[in-house]
Design a protein around this motif. Structure first.
Motif, PDB file in Angstrom:
ATOM      1  N   ASP A  93       0.786  -1.229   0.000  1.00 53.61           N
ATOM      2  CA  ASP A  93       0.000   0.000   0.000  1.00 53.61           C
ATOM      3  C   ASP A  93       0.819   1.280   0.000  1.00 53.61           C
ATOM      4  OD1 ASP A  93      -1.860   2.114   0.753  1.00 53.61           O
ATOM      5  OD2 ASP A  93      -3.296   0.525   1.125  1.00 53.61           O
ATOM      6  N   GLU A 120      -4.561  -3.500   5.395  1.00 50.28           N
ATOM      7  CA  GLU A 120      -4.700  -2.777   4.114  1.00 50.28           C
ATOM      8  C   GLU A 120      -5.099  -3.755   2.998  1.00 50.28           C
ATOM      9  OE1 GLU A 120      -4.568   0.501   4.008  1.00 50.28           O
ATOM     10  OE2 GLU A 120      -2.944   1.280   5.265  1.00 50.28           O
ATOM     11  N   HIS A 141     -10.279   4.375   6.872  1.00 46.75           N
ATOM     12  CA  HIS A 141      -9.254   5.343   7.257  1.00 46.75           C
ATOM     13  C   HIS A 141      -9.791   6.578   7.967  1.00 46.75           C
ATOM     14  CE1 HIS A 141      -6.576   2.833   5.045  1.00 46.75           C
ATOM     15  NE2 HIS A 141      -5.554   3.636   5.265  1.00 46.75           N
TER      16      HIS A 141
END
Ligand SMILES: NC(=O)c1ccc[n+]([C@@H]2O[C@H](COP(=O)([O-])OP(=O)(O)OC[C@H]3O[C@@H](n4cnc5c(N)ncnc54)[C@H](O)[C@@H]3O)[C@@H](O)[C@H]2O)c1
Ligand SMILES: [Zn+2]
Length: 343
Positions: free
Chosen positions: A136, A184, A247
């Protein structure tokens, strides 16, 4: 060697993600890439001393062209940027020189941000050493530091010249960091690929020793998802924000806990919170929210969150994605499909 090409927003160039089996072949290729350009290496103390990337001599006495940051999120500040910039001047880096980030997401973000402002921008190369950075953080060119108002609020977009990957780094990576990277990867599955999610779900049923061994085989799929989303943002502005699933809550958790909860774990908690928030509003079925929670249990990710709701929402008020007084949450509708939901 496998290569994934990533297009750069608003530019016609792309950068490769290259895979190597050993430190030796990786290093040889970093060297070949650098040619006769001057180089500054940015790393952190753990990567320097625990991995076999650096020579024994460098490990005990790093040369002046190696900047060694204190490990962890606390280093995402101006002090680190200052240290990198000063070292760049001391090593007389010019516009043709290169900064090489050998580290996790923190090192990558710091080296990238410093590279983006040193002499108005010089090239940088990513050598990601955590699973999270491989799948990521190293892809997409976002760099940034944290400040008292929140996370990643100051930064720049600076695409790397190349990303060079070897799974050899995972050998020394603590279990907790493997789990942080997995968070992620699960996010990638939820927002873009039911197939990837299901592959992860299958792996989550195995014991952690096997998970450690097999997780890297699913890394290229995650990288490809991130690369595709970043590229599609070129055509459809804003598509990239789907990667913020988990997030908005996650950054708030990190901020309120003063970064005691690491990024990956905060994202995992944030993914579960977002999915439950969506299920409560009938945007997705409860079955999906449960599946997302269960996959993290399967990977043994600690989902406990002691942050009270009011504090979380207050912290989200500072989220930089807040537009015209509204906060956009990325909520799942079903596997592979998200909805942008304004609150
Ligand atoms: N720029 C982006 O697009 C993007 C995307 C996702 C995350 N991030 C950022 O990345 C950061 C998180 O990255 P991270 O999880 O890699 O954290 P990190 O860089 O702090 O690394 C985690 C820990 O692992 C240690 N470590 C790294 N490689 C190791 C190795 N091979 N062996 C042993 N120990 C090793 C580090 O010293 C550190 O203690 C956050 O700040 C987050 O905001 C950025
Ligand atoms: Zn993240």
């Amino acid at each position: 060697m496998k290569t994934i090409n990533v297009k750069v927003p608003a530019k016609t160039t792309s950068y490769p993600i290259e895979f190597y089996d050993t430190f030796a072949t990786l290093k040889r290729n970093v060297k070949a890439r650098l040619g006769d350009r001057k180089v500054l290496i940015v790393t952190d103390k753990n990567v320097l001393t625990k991995t076999k990337y650096f020579t024994p001599k460098e490990r005990t006495k790093p040369g002046k062209n190696i900047v060694v940051l204190t490990p962890g999120e606390k280093s995402k500040n101006w002090k680190s940027i200052d240290a990198i910039l000063n070292a760049a001047f001391e090593n007389q880096l010019d516009r043709d020189s290169v900064i090489v980030a050998v580290g996790g997401g923190v090192v990558g973000d710091m080296a990238g941000f410093a590279a983006s402002i040193y002499m108005r921008g010089i090239p940088f190369i990513q050598v990601p050493t955590t699973l999270l950075a491989m799948v990521d953080a190293s892809i997409g060119g976002k760099t940034g530091i944290d400040c008292e108002y929140g996370k990643n609020l100051i930064g720049a977009i600076q695409a790397p010249e190349a990303i060079l990957v070897t799974d050899q780094f995972l050998k020394t990576l603590p279990d907790i960091e493997i789990k942080n990277g997995i968070a992620e990867m699960v996010k990638h599955g939820v927002v873009a690929s039911p197939k990837h999610f299901k592959a992860l779900e299958k792996l989550a049923k195995k014991d952690f020793k096997t998970i450690r061994k097999e997780i890297f085989s699913l890394a290229p799929a995650s990288m490809q998802i991130k690369q595709k989303v970043v590229e599609s943002d070129l055509k459809e502005a804003g598509k990239r924000k789907m990667l913020n699933f988990g997030h908005t809550f996650g950054h708030a958790i990190e901020h309120v806990t003063k970064y005691k909860v690491p990024h990956g774990r905060a994202v995992a908690i944030g993914c579960v919170m977002a999915a439950q928030y969506a299920a409560e509003r009938k945007i997705c079925k409860w079955k999906l929210a449960d599946r997302i929670e269960n996959i993290f249990h399967g990977f043994d990710v600690d989902l406990t969150c002691k942050v009270p709701d009011e504090k979380l929402w207050e912290a989200m008020g500072y989220d930089k994605k807040k537009k015209n007084g509204k906060l956009t949450l990325i909520l799942p509708e079903k596997l592979g499909k998200v909805r942008y939901f304004e609150v």
